[in-house]
Structure formats: C-alpha cells, structure tokens
Design a protein around this motif. Sequence first.
Motif, PDB file in Angstrom:
ATOM      1  N   LEU A 273      -0.829 -72.164  13.780  1.00 35.56           N
ATOM      2  CA  LEU A 273      -1.025 -72.357  12.532  1.00 35.56           C
ATOM      3  C   LEU A 273      -0.061 -71.021  12.025  1.00 35.56           C
ATOM      4  N   GLY A 277       2.014 -73.455   7.299  1.00 39.04           N
ATOM      5  CA  GLY A 277       1.669 -74.688   7.777  1.00 39.04           C
ATOM      6  C   GLY A 277       1.399 -74.779   9.285  1.00 39.04           C
ATOM      7  N   VAL A 278       1.345 -75.881   9.735  1.00 37.66           N
ATOM      8  CA  VAL A 278       0.965 -76.147  11.217  1.00 37.66           C
ATOM      9  C   VAL A 278       2.426 -76.242  12.134  1.00 37.66           C
ATOM     10  N   ASN A 294       7.509 -78.589   8.674  1.00 36.82           N
ATOM     11  CA  ASN A 294       6.537 -78.512   9.777  1.00 36.82           C
ATOM     12  C   ASN A 294       5.651 -79.881   9.944  1.00 36.82           C
ATOM     13  N   SER A 296       2.562 -80.413   9.401  1.00 38.05           N
ATOM     14  CA  SER A 296       1.638 -80.521   8.558  1.00 38.05           C
ATOM     15  C   SER A 296       2.118 -80.760   7.189  1.00 38.05           C
ATOM     16  N   ARG A 297       3.312 -81.378   6.981  1.00 39.44           N
ATOM     17  CA  ARG A 297       4.072 -81.333   5.837  1.00 39.44           C
ATOM     18  C   ARG A 297       3.157 -82.324   4.790  1.00 39.44           C
ATOM     19  N   ASN A 300       0.371 -80.088   3.296  1.00 35.90           N
ATOM     20  CA  ASN A 300       0.664 -78.495   3.540  1.00 35.90           C
ATOM     21  C   ASN A 300       0.240 -77.620   2.377  1.00 35.90           C
ATOM     22  N   ILE A 303      -3.319 -77.112   3.287  1.00 33.75           N
ATOM     23  CA  ILE A 303      -3.336 -76.262   4.280  1.00 33.75           C
ATOM     24  C   ILE A 303      -3.211 -74.690   4.072  1.00 33.75           C
ATOM     25  N   TYR A 338      -8.914 -80.637  10.129  1.00 32.40           N
ATOM     26  CA  TYR A 338      -7.804 -81.619  10.063  1.00 32.40           C
ATOM     27  C   TYR A 338      -7.523 -82.039  11.381  1.00 32.40           C
ATOM     28  N   PHE A 340      -4.638 -83.702  13.814  1.00 26.00           N
ATOM     29  CA  PHE A 340      -3.477 -83.994  13.743  1.00 26.00           C
ATOM     30  C   PHE A 340      -3.010 -84.850  14.944  1.00 26.00           C
ATOM     31  N   SER A 350       6.924 -84.937  10.743  1.00 17.91           N
ATOM     32  CA  SER A 350       5.394 -84.546  10.678  1.00 17.91           C
ATOM     33  C   SER A 350       4.454 -85.326  11.296  1.00 17.91           C
ATOM     34  N   VAL A 353      -2.022 -87.278   9.929  1.00 19.15           N
ATOM     35  CA  VAL A 353      -3.237 -86.280  10.165  1.00 19.15           C
ATOM     36  C   VAL A 353      -4.162 -87.059   9.152  1.00 19.15           C
TER      37      VAL A 353
END
Length: 512
Positions: A273, A277-278, A294, A296-297, A300, A303, A338, A340, A350, A353
């Motif tokens: 993280l 974002g992730v 990233n 987690s777009r 995001n 997040i 979350y 993923f 991305s 998720v």
Amino acid sequence: MQQMRPFSITAPGFAGLNTKDAPVDMDGRFALDASNCVIDKFGRVGSRKGWTLANTTNADLGSAKIQAIGELVQGNGTLTVIAAGNNKIFKLSDTTLVTLTYGGGGAAPTITANNWQMVVLNSVIILFQVGHDPLIYDPVVSTTQYKRLSEVAGYTGTVPLANCAISAFGRIWVAGTATDKNTVTWSDTLTYNKWTAGTSGTLNLHGVWPQGGDTVVALGQHNGNLIIFGTKQILIYSGATNPATMALTDSISSTGCAGRDTVVNTAEDLIFLSPTGVRTLERTIQEKSAPLDNISRNVNDDIIGYIVNEADDSTIKAVYSPIDSFYLLTFIRSSVTYCFDTRSTLPDGSARVTVWTLVPNAYHYSLSKNLYLGVPSGVSKYNGYYDNGVTYRMTYFSSWIDFGDPMRKSILKKIEMSLFGVTGQGVVYKWGFDYVAEVDSQSEILEARSQTSEYNIAEYGIGEYTGGTIIQSLTMNASGSGKVIQVGIEVQLQGFPISVQRVDIYTKDGRY
C-alpha cells in the motif's frame, strides 16, 4: 403490441467494484456494490467465505483481539502458529490457545502493545515491535516459554528495539527504532543472536534518499534484492547476500509505503500500500513517474480516504493467499476490507476488487494452506460460509444501464438471473432508476433445476462444496421506468456459497 427488449450482462461483476469513474456509460461488467464478494475462478461475482474460531477459550486472552500472527517453521517441518493479543504471547496447539510465559532471567519484559512483526531463522521465531525487547520462542529450549533475544546464549552486540524486520539472505534485517528511523541493521550470517562482528552491520540512509529525508516504514526482499520502503521513497539494494558489497541499484522517489504490514510477497512480485493506492513493486519500478497508475485505480479515492482515517499504520493489515488468489487489505479503524483478485488484471492494469465487512485484526497465510485471521477471543480460519456460526450478507449491484439511448425512458418488465447456489437459498432482487438511492425489491427462493455440482468439482476449493445446484433463468417480474436502470441482489449466506452467472433485463421503450 410492443415487444420487450432484452439486455444481457454476461459476466456480472467480472470487472469488480468501481467507485472512481462516473457511473454514466460505465462498462456493465463493473459493479457499483460488491459487498462480501470475491471474483471466483470462473470470473463471476460470488460470495466470500466466512470464518471459524480455531481455538477454544483462553482465559488470558478473554474476548480481546488477536492482533499479530506468525508461524514458526522448524527444520523437521513442524509448524507452530504464534499469536499476540491482550499484551500476551500465545501458541496454537491443535485447538488450544496456549499462553506462553516468560522463561528468561530477572523481571519479565513489559509488553504494552501487540503490533509485533515475526520472523523465522534457524527453527526459532523472533518478535519485533518498536520500544519493546525483541522476544524469541525456541521450542528446543521450551515449548511453553519465551524470553528476550538478548538472553540467548552467545548473544553479542545490541539488537535494535526495531519496528520492522525480515528474515532474508540467511540473516535478520531490522529498522525503525523509537529514536532512529534511518538505519538498517542486520545480524551475522545464520545467527539471530550476533549483532556485532562477523558479517553483521548497519546501513545509515541519511544522504541516500533521492528526495531528501525520509524514514523507514517496512523492509522486503525480491529477486535477490533488499527493498527498503520509506514513507515517500523506495530504495533497492542488490547483492544483499553479501551486505559488505551490496549496492544501491535503483530508487523510486515517486511513492513510498503507507503501512508496514501491507507489504506481502507473491510468487512473482511484492504488493504494498502506497500513499496513493495499492501497487506492485515491478510495475512501480517500470512506472516511476506514474504513482497514480496502480492496481487499486477503480477504488483509489476510497483507499486514500481510509489511509487518512486510520490512526497510524498499525491499524492497516494485509495478506496474500495463493490458494484464493487474492490480496486482502484491511483498514481496522475504518471497518473495511478490500479484496484484490490477483488471477489477472483489467486492460488498464488495475485489479478486480470487491469489498468486505469482515475486518480481521491480523493475518497469516500458513504453509498448511490455512489463511489465519486475528479475531476477538483467538485465531480463526477462513473457511465455511458462516462468520463463526452467524449469517452474513452478500450484495451485488450492477452499474447504471442506459440501453444505448440515454435520452429515452425504459419501462422495466422482468429480470432473469442465472445463479449458482443451493436449493432453498433466499435471494432478494433489487432494482432502481435514475441514480436514486431508493430501490424496489422482491424476495425469491432458489428452486432446483439441475442437481449437480458445477463441473463435478468444488467451487471454492477441492472437496469443499460438491452438492450445488445450478439455477437457470430464474425470472422475476419487475416494474417501474427510468432513463437508467440498476439491478442487483442481496443474499443472507446460510452455510453455502452463491454466485451470479448471468443477468438478463427485459424492458419496453418509453418516452423521451
């Protein structure tokens, strides 16, 4: 007589949750709500598993939460789960949570928190936490006691009271004390008790950070490299098998790490993280100038908001499960997890998720292929379809659909869904119009249409669920009209999984 117009979503929720893009013209494979869901191996949105407590009651823990979990792997293959909670240390022995007592000399160490990071070397497990004496559990010495690392025979030097630690390249690496967050220290080769002489040493990072001062948040290893995560920068050292000659080969000044316990190894990469974002390490190296691109777009903004909401990074936890093919990221204070999916990425890179209401306080994926969760009263396993005997709710909602003509109203007539579940499972169908929060609903009970397990294999793990029912084209009459329509379901899980195979929406044209 005007004919009904069909519209099909052939892979409902396949692309996962999307709360970042505008709901107008969103791909129908996205979901605007995917609560307590996973993307299963067939690419469908389905229910997550639940959890069961792995231990009986322990009076020393009581109802307090397990907040750190590790695993000792001995040379003979014996696995021992170690856990921390209520300022005490425990081990899981079958279904018994055994309290480990202090077995060193003098007064016992004072433990005031449970944010331990646990590492293994030479068949012992060592626990590190800032401001605390590092602790060691060695079953050869005692199976019921721990002691300070500094009390081990042959101890030399001074082990830092560090917050982050890894076992890599045949030694222990630590960083982040209460007074020094810019020095990485490592032990001698294959010895966890020698912190001076031999090949032990230190690395001062003052002047190394490419964008000026920073502090170490986490350590990692990948492809033979030592990875040092700062709050806003990342350093990569090659040749770490010989620290005396290791060299800084790369640095990333566009992003850092937002939580020690978010850094996890997969078979091919590191996931972590960042403040934005992730991210995965390999893509971060390739895209140094694009920290917002990233995995987690699609969630995001949410997040980033949760990062800000957490008290500190000790309340952010993560784990990678290769058997489930997901990376779980939990914000404890914000009460959200979350999930993923790591099987594949979307065209923009991305990850797919979903979001859970299950919020563990610690994680560990075991060599026994069990995913352990830290919960109140003990250690639990991720399995079954109850949350410790209690039902939980799965929710899926599609994106808003305009049927290709956003100016015309569509009159909703009926909804057909193909669901994979069990006979007798209750389902609540929901639909709404024109971005309004209020929805209409109707309850249905799944009835048997084809008595078989899907492809004669278990859906969520071999042998776990082999008596399923495929429900084909379960039809529900619906009503109402709008320029855009959204459909979904809510299911109260009662011991069995359910997933959505297909959604068909039938409408008639209304007025402009």
